[in-house]
Design an enzyme around this catalytic site. Structure first.
Site, mmCIF file in Angstrom:
data_model
loop_
_atom_site.group_PDB
_atom_site.id
_atom_site.type_symbol
_atom_site.label_atom_id
_atom_site.label_comp_id
_atom_site.label_asym_id
_atom_site.label_seq_id
_atom_site.Cartn_x
_atom_site.Cartn_y
_atom_site.Cartn_z
ATOM 1 N N CYS A 30 -5.216 -2.441 2.907
ATOM 2 C CA CYS A 30 -5.125 -2.226 4.354
ATOM 3 C C CYS A 30 -6.145 -3.076 5.104
ATOM 4 C CB CYS A 30 -5.300 -0.739 4.660
ATOM 5 S SG CYS A 30 -4.949 -0.295 6.380
ATOM 6 N N LYS B 232 -9.738 2.002 -2.761
ATOM 7 C CA LYS B 232 -10.144 1.498 -1.450
ATOM 8 C C LYS B 232 -11.523 2.052 -1.087
ATOM 9 C CE LYS B 232 -8.563 1.316 3.369
ATOM 10 N NZ LYS B 232 -7.559 1.811 4.336
ATOM 11 N N GLU C 263 0.838 -1.206 0.000
ATOM 12 C CA GLU C 263 0.000 0.000 0.000
ATOM 13 C C GLU C 263 0.872 1.256 0.000
ATOM 14 O OE1 GLU C 263 -3.442 2.007 2.911
ATOM 15 O OE2 GLU C 263 -2.073 0.452 3.663
#
Length: 524
Positions: A397, A347, A285
């Site tokens: 994440c 995301k 990430e």
């Protein structure tokens, strides 16, 4: 002759409510030590058995609720102490928030064990039934914790069993919350039965302990059988993967000079020659701390790390103007060797106060990452299908900690990809808890999981949840390996999801409301 009964002199302090609240707090604290990486499993029966006893010994519902809150506060303040570490990354701006943030978050999360206390307090009397309701209420509270206020299902108690591959196999059927139910049930039975049973006998106590032990043995044996009967090979594509773990310090990640060094480090590790020719290189990430969506020169620089006729996956921020306003996403890019962007994933499950500020106008805070605006949310789980790479579902994440919410509708992917940056939490228990919580998604979905983490833990995990390869926390280097194959048939949880928990709840409710005393079977 009169026989005087012997009375037990209980110290006045023991009779006071604050004494039992303190005991509840301590029981919650020691429960946190059952989680990774400590795995102090013997504390499970002490904590849960003790917690159930002090609920049942409460004078009223308010007393039970207070004890539940103190238990939860003790548990969460130790379990999630690492949240404070993220606020110390930029100590000049946010260091003063580290302690208050952990206290406030723990105080809020402690309301979930309050629900457990009240469920037990108001439940019908019955020796075994109260333990069943206690276990179900705890599992249900974990499920609710993953839904309410955007959800935070990190570190359910079921991950205490990730120390054993066999013990976590049941997750493929009942999910991690189902494993939490089994854990609490088996843990609470022996000690609580001694307290609940009016006529305590050695036989009844041995039976309760035997049932508890038997439950765990059945789970373990079933897991061993499943592992021994499963043949997990590699994906038909024989895709050769390289995961880069550059171990970039979070303090320097967004410094201008350090950003260029970080990018160079990722490129150099991608090109490392060890007689392994990867077809897909994966960076974690925000490995690229630049906006690359409209920067052809930057993509050309990154392309040095892309294998010939291969691909590179990296995390990076993305910006775009929508209706005249600049929007920013925390994204994942799939780049081809022809310098083109093959796919982008944004995301969708953002971290409150980290990637966006709820009610920003009211609080007036800035978020933890260096962004003047909130990150925007993507559209949800999706499957990326770019040949010749087997289709995959990307998770950025903590999107990997949500059971039953890691795969989009439509084409079922062949594997899961989790790119993350746990550099925020340093060398605390947080990265270990995050890793093992995400690891169980492979078991639930019957899909291999590839995890790329900036500072660790990166891993190749097969669909049985077995760690085939991994890196250590805080290390720097690469991890090479083949992509494991998915299970030929999805496990039950992949179809049923967390509904299995509600089914268990309905069964327990039927037991709680059915009057067995009126039901008689006469044998002639």
């Amino acid at each position: 002759m009169t026989i005087r009964k012997k009375t037990l002199n209980i110290p006045p302090v023991v009779q006071r409510g604050y004494f039992w609240c303190a005991i509840a707090f301590l029981l919650g604290v020691i429960l946190s030590f059952s989680l990774p990486p400590i795995y102090a499993l013997p504390v499970l029966p002490i904590s849960f058995g003790g917690f159930l006893i002090i609920i049942l010994k409460s004078r009223n519902a308010l007393s039970a609720a207070l004890r539940g809150w103190w238990f939860g506060f003790g548990y969460f303040i130790v379990t999630f102490h690492w949240i404070g570490a993220a606020l110390l990354v930029d100590a000049d701006r946010f260091g003063w928030l580290a302690v208050p943030a952990v206290l406030l978050i723990s105080a809020g999360l402690a309301l979930f064990p309050v629900l457990v206390s009240l469920a037990v307090w108001f439940s019908p009397s019955g020796n075994w039934l109260k333990v069943l309701i206690f276990a179900f209420a705890w599992a249900l509270s974990e499920w609710l914790r993953g839904i309410i206020f955007s959800g935070f299902p990190m570190s359910p108690i079921g991950i205490s069993w990730t120390i054993s591959d066999a013990m976590i196999q049941s997750v493929s059927i009942v999910g991690v919350f189902g494993l939490s139910f089994v854990t609490v049930l088996a843990s609470a039975l022996p000690l609580s039965h001694y307290c609940i049973q009016k006529r305590r006998t050695q036989k009844s106590i041995i039976m309760a302990t035997g049932i508890s032990f038997g439950i765990l043995v059945i789970v373990w044996v079933g897991g061993e059988i499943r592992i021994s009967e499963s043949e997990i090979g590699y994906n038909d594509s024989n895709l050769k993967i390289r995961v880069v773990q550059a171990n970039i310090s979070q303090q320097s990640k967004w410094d201008f000079k350090a950003k260029n060094l970080a990018l160079s480090k990722h490129i150099n590790w991608s090109l490392y020659n060890n007689n392994w020719d990867p077809e897909l290189v994966i960076w974690p990430e925000t490995a690229v701390p630049f906006y690359i969506s409209n920067d052809g020169q930057l993509i050309h620089l990154i392309s040095k790390a892309i294998p010939d006729d291969g691909f590179l996956i990296t995390g990076a921020p993305r910006t775009e103007k929508v209706n005249g306003l600049s929007k920013v996403w925390n994204s994942m890019f799939l780049l081809g060797s022809d310098f083109s962007v093959k796919a982008v994933y944004d995301k969708h499950h953002l971290v409150p106060f980290g990637e966006y500020i709820p009610l920003r106008g009211v609080f007036g805070f800035s978020n933890l990452v260096n962004s003047a605006v909130d990150f925007s949310s993507g559209f949800g789980p999706t499957t990326i299908n770019i040949k010749p790479i087997p289709s995959f579902s990307p998770l950025i994440c903590y999107e990997g900690i949500f059971p039953g919410n890691v795969i989009g509708e439509g084409i079922r992917p062949a594997w899961l990809l989790n790119i993350t940056n746990d550099g925020w939490f340093g060398n605390t228990t947080g990265p270990y808890q995050h890793f093992h919580t995400a690891r169980l998604r492979a078991l639930e979905e019957g899909l291999p999981l590839i995890r790329a983490a900036n500072t660790g833990i990166s891993a190749i995990i097969d669909p049985l949840g077995q760690i085939k390869k991994s890196t250590s926390l805080g290390s720097e280097g690469i991890m090479d390996g083949y992509l494991p194959a998915p299970l030929q048939k999805p496990p039950p949880f992949a179809s049923i999801g967390n509904w299995i928990l509600l089914i268990v709840g309905v069964i327990i409710f039927c037991f709680a409301t059915f009057d067995f005393r009126r039901f008689r079977i006469k044998f002639l």
